[in-house]
Design an enzyme around this catalytic site. Structure first.
Site, mmCIF file in Angstrom:
data_model
loop_
_atom_site.group_PDB
_atom_site.id
_atom_site.type_symbol
_atom_site.label_atom_id
_atom_site.label_comp_id
_atom_site.label_asym_id
_atom_site.label_seq_id
_atom_site.Cartn_x
_atom_site.Cartn_y
_atom_site.Cartn_z
ATOM 1 N N ASN A 107 -38.960 6.014 -7.327
ATOM 2 C CA ASN A 107 -38.336 7.316 -7.068
ATOM 3 C C ASN A 107 -38.315 8.118 -8.376
ATOM 4 O O ASN A 107 -37.592 7.785 -9.316
ATOM 5 C CB ASN A 107 -36.919 7.063 -6.539
ATOM 6 C CG ASN A 107 -36.178 8.332 -6.201
ATOM 7 O OD1 ASN A 107 -36.312 9.329 -6.888
ATOM 8 N ND2 ASN A 107 -35.383 8.285 -5.147
ATOM 9 N N ASP A 132 -30.347 0.447 -7.002
ATOM 10 C CA ASP A 132 -30.234 0.671 -5.564
ATOM 11 C C ASP A 132 -29.022 1.561 -5.346
ATOM 12 O O ASP A 132 -27.945 1.304 -5.897
ATOM 13 C CB ASP A 132 -30.103 -0.631 -4.768
ATOM 14 C CG ASP A 132 -30.507 -0.383 -3.316
ATOM 15 O OD1 ASP A 132 -31.700 -0.094 -3.067
ATOM 16 O OD2 ASP A 132 -29.639 -0.428 -2.436
ATOM 17 N N ASP A 157 -28.704 15.573 -3.095
ATOM 18 C CA ASP A 157 -27.976 16.385 -4.076
ATOM 19 C C ASP A 157 -27.568 17.776 -3.567
ATOM 20 O O ASP A 157 -26.479 18.248 -3.895
ATOM 21 C CB ASP A 157 -28.784 16.517 -5.378
ATOM 22 C CG ASP A 157 -28.655 15.267 -6.242
ATOM 23 O OD1 ASP A 157 -27.710 14.488 -6.025
ATOM 24 O OD2 ASP A 157 -29.501 15.076 -7.132
HETATM 25 P P1 ITT Z 1 -36.700 2.655 -5.345
HETATM 26 O O1 ITT Z 1 -36.247 1.625 -4.341
HETATM 27 O O2 ITT Z 1 -38.143 2.548 -5.704
HETATM 28 O O3 ITT Z 1 -35.820 2.708 -6.550
HETATM 29 P P2 ITT Z 1 -35.758 4.554 -3.335
HETATM 30 O O4 ITT Z 1 -35.678 6.038 -3.281
HETATM 31 O O5 ITT Z 1 -36.339 3.845 -2.134
HETATM 32 O O6 ITT Z 1 -36.553 4.124 -4.667
HETATM 33 P P3 ITT Z 1 -33.171 3.413 -2.749
HETATM 34 O O7 ITT Z 1 -33.665 2.432 -1.763
HETATM 35 O O8 ITT Z 1 -32.129 2.957 -3.737
HETATM 36 O O9 ITT Z 1 -34.336 3.991 -3.658
HETATM 37 O O10 ITT Z 1 -32.653 4.679 -1.964
HETATM 38 C C1 ITT Z 1 -31.750 5.528 -2.547
HETATM 39 C C2 ITT Z 1 -31.685 6.824 -1.768
HETATM 40 O O11 ITT Z 1 -30.334 7.305 -1.828
HETATM 41 C C3 ITT Z 1 -32.545 7.878 -2.433
HETATM 42 O O12 ITT Z 1 -33.855 7.882 -1.910
HETATM 43 C C4 ITT Z 1 -31.759 9.138 -2.098
HETATM 44 O O13 ITT Z 1 -32.037 9.537 -0.789
HETATM 45 C C5 ITT Z 1 -30.313 8.675 -2.125
HETATM 46 N N1 ITT Z 1 -29.749 8.873 -3.477
HETATM 47 C C6 ITT Z 1 -29.435 7.920 -4.395
HETATM 48 N N2 ITT Z 1 -28.996 8.467 -5.528
HETATM 49 C C7 ITT Z 1 -29.020 9.797 -5.330
HETATM 50 C C8 ITT Z 1 -28.713 10.889 -6.142
HETATM 51 O O14 ITT Z 1 -28.322 10.742 -7.398
HETATM 52 N N3 ITT Z 1 -28.847 12.111 -5.633
HETATM 53 C C9 ITT Z 1 -29.287 12.285 -4.374
HETATM 54 N N4 ITT Z 1 -29.632 11.303 -3.540
HETATM 55 C C10 ITT Z 1 -29.503 10.057 -4.017
#
Ligand code: ITT
Length: 206
Positions: free
Chosen positions: A15, A75, A162
């Site tokens: 991400n 995560d 966000d």
């Molecule tokens: P990785 O597993 O490769 O790290 P991912 O996007 O699949 O990437 P996650 O499974 O942890 O990661 O999903 C987290 C989701 O939660 C992310 O895609 C966003 O939709 C949301 N999220 C997490 N932190 C956030 C933030 O700071 N601002 C906005 N949305 C967020």
């Protein structure tokens, strides 16, 4: 567990929004930061856990085993109180893997209004896991950021949810607030500060 000082740390996320937030908070460490982009052949990790900690650990362990590098994974997700904590660990897949974030946000706003509840409280949660080069989890750090869900998306900063998250003590969404503010108060900032101080204490990396 090995206590040998690492010289490199893999930031194990696909991400780009997370990478943009994690990197500046880690540059002070005397570690060369590596990225998953450098390892195109690496297998993606299936997030089969039901908690942020389980999934963070799964990712850190697997990417460390595959690269033999010290690895930091994140995560995270959004928990909406009136939706019983959804989308939670399923935040990245909420509404289906192929949805755009505009669509995912619209769906979340629709679901929230269908509850008929006035409770718009929500929180972001982040767990950061660190694995050593053998794939052993040596630290799990959690951060949360409480706030409310805006009535409509506002702002283009940040990523994911966000534009609809208004952190407590602010009126703007994370989509409107400057990155410098999110870097201080976010769930990720809090978890990362704990992870960074773990690394500094354990290995005197100052
Ligand atoms: P990785 O597993 O490769 O790290 P991912 O996007 O699949 O990437 P996650 O499974 O942890 O990661 O999903 C987290 C989701 O939660 C992310 O895609 C966003 O939709 C949301 N999220 C997490 N932190 C956030 C933030 O700071 N601002 C906005 N949305 C967020």
């Amino acid at each position: 567990m090995t206590n040998r000082l690492p010289t490199e740390l893999l930031i194990a996320t696909r991400n780009e929004g997370k990478v943009a937030e994690l990197r500046p908070m880690l540059v002070e460490l005397p570690l060369s930061l590596r990225s998953l982009k450098e390892f195109p052949e690496i297998d993606e990790v299936e997030e089969t856990g039901t908690t942020f900690s389980e999934n963070a650990a799964l990712k850190a362990r697997s990417y460390a085993e595959q690269t033999r590098l010290w690895t930091l994974s994140d995560d995270s997700g959004l928990e909406v109180y009136a939706l019983g904590g959804a989308p939670g660990v399923y935040s990245a897949r909420y509404g289906g893997a192929d949805l755009s974030y505009d669509e995912r946000i619209k769906r979340l706003l629709d679901e929230l209004s269908q509850t008929g509840s006035d409770d718009r409280r929500a929180r972001f949660v982040c767990v950061i896991a660190i694995a050593n080069a053998q794939g052993e989890i040596i630290n799990l750090s959690t951060g949360t950021c409480e706030g409310t869900i805006a009535r409509a998306p506002r702002g283009t900063n940040g990523f994911g949810y966000d534009p609809i998250f208004v952190p407590d003590d602010y009126e703007q969404t994370f989509g409107e607030l400057l990155a410098e503010i999110k870097e201080k108060i976010s769930h990720r900032a809090i978890a990362l500060e704990a992870a960074r101080s773990f690394l500094q204490n354990q290995f005197s990396l100052t």
